[in-house]
Write an enzyme that holds these catalytic residues in place. Structure first.
Site, PDB file in Angstrom:
ATOM      1  N   ALA A   1     -11.669   4.285  -8.421  1.00 50.69           N
ATOM      2  CA  ALA A   1     -12.277   4.154  -9.745  1.00 50.69           C
ATOM      3  C   ALA A   1     -13.691   3.574  -9.693  1.00 50.69           C
ATOM      4  O   ALA A   1     -13.946   2.471 -10.182  1.00 50.69           O
ATOM      5  CB  ALA A   1     -11.380   3.279 -10.645  1.00 50.69           C
TER       6      ALA A   1
ATOM      7  N   ASP B   1     -13.119  -0.377  -8.584  1.00 48.91           N
ATOM      8  CA  ASP B   1     -11.900  -1.147  -8.292  1.00 48.91           C
ATOM      9  C   ASP B   1     -11.777  -1.489  -6.806  1.00 48.91           C
ATOM     10  O   ASP B   1     -11.259  -2.543  -6.448  1.00 48.91           O
ATOM     11  CB  ASP B   1     -10.656  -0.341  -8.709  1.00 48.91           C
TER      12      ASP B   1
ATOM     13  N   GLU C   1      -3.999   2.143   6.566  1.00 51.60           N
ATOM     14  CA  GLU C   1      -5.301   1.942   5.926  1.00 51.60           C
ATOM     15  C   GLU C   1      -5.607   0.473   5.687  1.00 51.60           C
ATOM     16  O   GLU C   1      -4.732  -0.401   5.801  1.00 51.60           O
ATOM     17  CB  GLU C   1      -5.394   2.682   4.580  1.00 51.60           C
TER      18      GLU C   1
ATOM     19  N   ASP D   1       9.110   4.494   6.105  1.00 55.41           N
ATOM     20  CA  ASP D   1       7.762   4.305   6.657  1.00 55.41           C
ATOM     21  C   ASP D   1       7.376   2.824   6.658  1.00 55.41           C
ATOM     22  O   ASP D   1       6.717   2.344   7.576  1.00 55.41           O
ATOM     23  CB  ASP D   1       6.738   5.092   5.827  1.00 55.41           C
ATOM     24  N   GLY D   2       7.790   2.102   5.602  1.00 59.75           N
ATOM     25  CA  GLY D   2       7.493   0.669   5.504  1.00 59.75           C
ATOM     26  C   GLY D   2       8.086  -0.102   6.678  1.00 59.75           C
ATOM     27  O   GLY D   2       7.478  -1.037   7.197  1.00 59.75           O
TER      28      GLY D   2
HETATM   29  P1  NAD Z   1       6.060   0.947  -0.410  1.00 58.60           P
HETATM   30  O1  NAD Z   1       7.474   0.656  -0.077  1.00 58.60           O
HETATM   31  O2  NAD Z   1       5.612   0.807  -1.834  1.00 58.60           O
HETATM   32  O3  NAD Z   1       5.712   2.394   0.174  1.00 58.60           O
HETATM   33  C1  NAD Z   1       4.918   3.225  -0.459  1.00 58.60           C
HETATM   34  C2  NAD Z   1       5.228   4.675  -0.102  1.00 58.60           C
HETATM   35  O4  NAD Z   1       4.268   5.088   0.856  1.00 58.60           O
HETATM   36  C3  NAD Z   1       6.608   4.975   0.486  1.00 58.60           C
HETATM   37  O5  NAD Z   1       7.157   6.063  -0.221  1.00 58.60           O
HETATM   38  C4  NAD Z   1       6.294   5.385   1.926  1.00 58.60           C
HETATM   39  O6  NAD Z   1       7.203   6.360   2.443  1.00 58.60           O
HETATM   40  C5  NAD Z   1       4.917   5.953   1.782  1.00 58.60           C
HETATM   41  N1  NAD Z   1       4.133   5.977   3.014  1.00 58.60           N
HETATM   42  C6  NAD Z   1       3.845   4.953   3.846  1.00 58.60           C
HETATM   43  N2  NAD Z   1       3.104   5.400   4.873  1.00 58.60           N
HETATM   44  C7  NAD Z   1       2.929   6.726   4.666  1.00 58.60           C
HETATM   45  C8  NAD Z   1       2.227   7.741   5.355  1.00 58.60           C
HETATM   46  N3  NAD Z   1       1.541   7.468   6.451  1.00 58.60           N
HETATM   47  N4  NAD Z   1       2.236   9.002   4.843  1.00 58.60           N
HETATM   48  C9  NAD Z   1       2.905   9.301   3.700  1.00 58.60           C
HETATM   49  N5  NAD Z   1       3.582   8.367   2.999  1.00 58.60           N
HETATM   50  C10 NAD Z   1       3.582   7.116   3.480  1.00 58.60           C
HETATM   51  O7  NAD Z   1       5.103   0.036   0.415  1.00 58.60           O
HETATM   52  P2  NAD Z   1       5.230  -0.346   1.925  1.00 58.60           P
HETATM   53  O8  NAD Z   1       6.517   0.155   2.477  1.00 58.60           O
HETATM   54  O9  NAD Z   1       4.877  -1.779   2.023  1.00 58.60           O
HETATM   55  O10 NAD Z   1       4.061   0.546   2.530  1.00 58.60           O
HETATM   56  C11 NAD Z   1       2.721   0.169   2.433  1.00 58.60           C
HETATM   57  C12 NAD Z   1       1.958   1.428   2.213  1.00 58.60           C
HETATM   58  O11 NAD Z   1       2.114   1.826   0.882  1.00 58.60           O
HETATM   59  C13 NAD Z   1       0.483   1.256   2.391  1.00 58.60           C
HETATM   60  O12 NAD Z   1       0.089   1.410   3.738  1.00 58.60           O
HETATM   61  C14 NAD Z   1      -0.076   2.330   1.489  1.00 58.60           C
HETATM   62  O13 NAD Z   1      -0.410   3.500   2.206  1.00 58.60           O
HETATM   63  C15 NAD Z   1       1.051   2.673   0.560  1.00 58.60           C
HETATM   64  N6  NAD Z   1       0.573   2.473  -0.801  1.00 58.60           N
HETATM   65  C16 NAD Z   1       0.387   3.564  -1.554  1.00 58.60           C
HETATM   66  C17 NAD Z   1      -0.115   3.475  -2.827  1.00 58.60           C
HETATM   67  C18 NAD Z   1      -0.322   4.727  -3.617  1.00 58.60           C
HETATM   68  O14 NAD Z   1       0.038   5.802  -3.114  1.00 58.60           O
HETATM   69  N7  NAD Z   1      -0.894   4.624  -4.800  1.00 58.60           N
HETATM   70  C19 NAD Z   1      -0.424   2.228  -3.365  1.00 58.60           C
HETATM   71  C20 NAD Z   1      -0.221   1.106  -2.577  1.00 58.60           C
HETATM   72  C21 NAD Z   1       0.278   1.252  -1.275  1.00 58.60           C
END
Ligand code: NAD
Length: 265
Positions: free
Chosen positions: A185, A150, A123, A45-46
């Site tokens: 939070a 937060d 997002e 996805d990234g």
């Molecule tokens: P990353 O490699 O840490 O990816 C985070 C995870 O998010 C991966 O497992 C990816 O498959 C999943 N992901 C991304 N888009 C998705 C979607 N639309 N639906 C379900 N899963 C999805 O970080 P990255 O590759 O730079 O991706 C950035 C994304 O990481 C941000 O857009 C954000 O949504 C996500 N993120 C999630 C958290 C969390 O879940 N706590 C925290 C920070 C960022």
């Protein structure tokens, strides 16, 4: 038809990228990294988020398809073993395009300087680099609450399964033109109060985040993190633009949700 391929950069994704490129060129498709009609993202996805931002100025002309070399992705749903099938489908069939809503974010500054406009596929998050975020949240021009905590996450329907889900937001079907606001939070006690629930805004509603005192924020747009100071407001709404995915087979959204979070078959 012109195509481009983006890779996560690891050996497996790079060699798959090379294979796809060669196969499609064998079918007489033209490789064009700048102006592709279709972009095949290989990785996860990234990688697709990266490809989306690479072509964000031509979203009406570039459709995306994702191959995953790790676990099943939300945007990357083809597996490496299927690439011959995928290549033939791209080369031979007029493909169906499905469109998903995007989030538009406009950051305005106190000095009246040039505003910054962003499009997010997943997002936008708003946090402070240090300390508690204290902001006023306005919806459709009216003050809704003062948020202390937060941060805030404003997500698209297709991004609702990403960060938003970790914040207990609802999963929204991407055919719904809306954005969702979730809290990170929040401080809730007898003095400070926020609604506590995720809010889902329709496409004709705008939300505005305004600083109460500190005006420097760490704002993420998908995987990008940008520091902004002297901020007057952060405006979020459903964008006019849409992201276009090339579909070669049905893979219903709820099936993807189930396979990703509930059961893998
Ligand atoms: P990353 O490699 O840490 O990816 C985070 C995870 O998010 C991966 O497992 C990816 O498959 C999943 N992901 C991304 N888009 C998705 C979607 N639309 N639906 C379900 N899963 C999805 O970080 P990255 O590759 O730079 O991706 C950035 C994304 O990481 C941000 O857009 C954000 O949504 C996500 N993120 C999630 C958290 C969390 O879940 N706590 C925290 C920070 C960022």
């Amino acid at each position: 038809m012109k195509f481009a391929v983006t890779s996560k950069g690891d050996n497996v994704s790079n060699s798959l990228m090379q294979k796809i490129k060669t196969y499609l060129q064998d079918f007489s498709l033209e490789y064009d990294e700048d102006k592709p009609d279709i972009c095949i993202s290989v990785g996860g996805d990234g990688t697709l988020l990266y490809a989306f931002h690479r072509y964000r100025n031509r979203l009406d002309r570039t459709a995306f398809v994702g191959v995953h070399t790790g676990h099943l992705g939300f945007y990357a749903d083809w597996i490496p073993e299927e690439i011959e099938k995928l290549v033939i489908a791209i080369a031979k069939t007029p493909y169906q395009v499905i469109e998903y809503p995007l989030l538009e974010v406009i950051v305005r500054y106190k000095d009246g300087g040039k505003e910054s406009r962003y499009l997010a596929l997943n997002e936008c998050t708003v946090k402070r680099a240090e300390g508690t975020l204290v902001v006023d949240l306005e919806i459709k021009g009216d003050i809704f609450e003062t948020f202390r905590g937060d941060g805030l996450c404003i997500s698209t329907p297709s991004g609702s399964t990403a960060y938003n889900k970790a914040l207990n937001g609802a999963i929204l079907h991407p055919s719904i033109e809306a954005i969702q606001i979730t809290e990170m939070a929040s401080i809730n006690n007898r003095v400070f109060r926020t609604v506590g629930s995720p809010l889902i805004l329709p496409s004709h509603h705008t939300c505005m985040i305004k600083p109460v005192n500190a005006d420097d924020f760490s704002i993420t747009i998908d995987h990008l993190n940008i520091f902004h100071s002297d901020v007057k407001s952060i405006q979020c709404r459903v964008a006019h633009e849409k992201v276009r995915f090339a579909r070669f087979r049905p893979f219903p959204f709820w099936q993807r949700v189930r396979e990703s979070f509930v059961a893998d078959e």
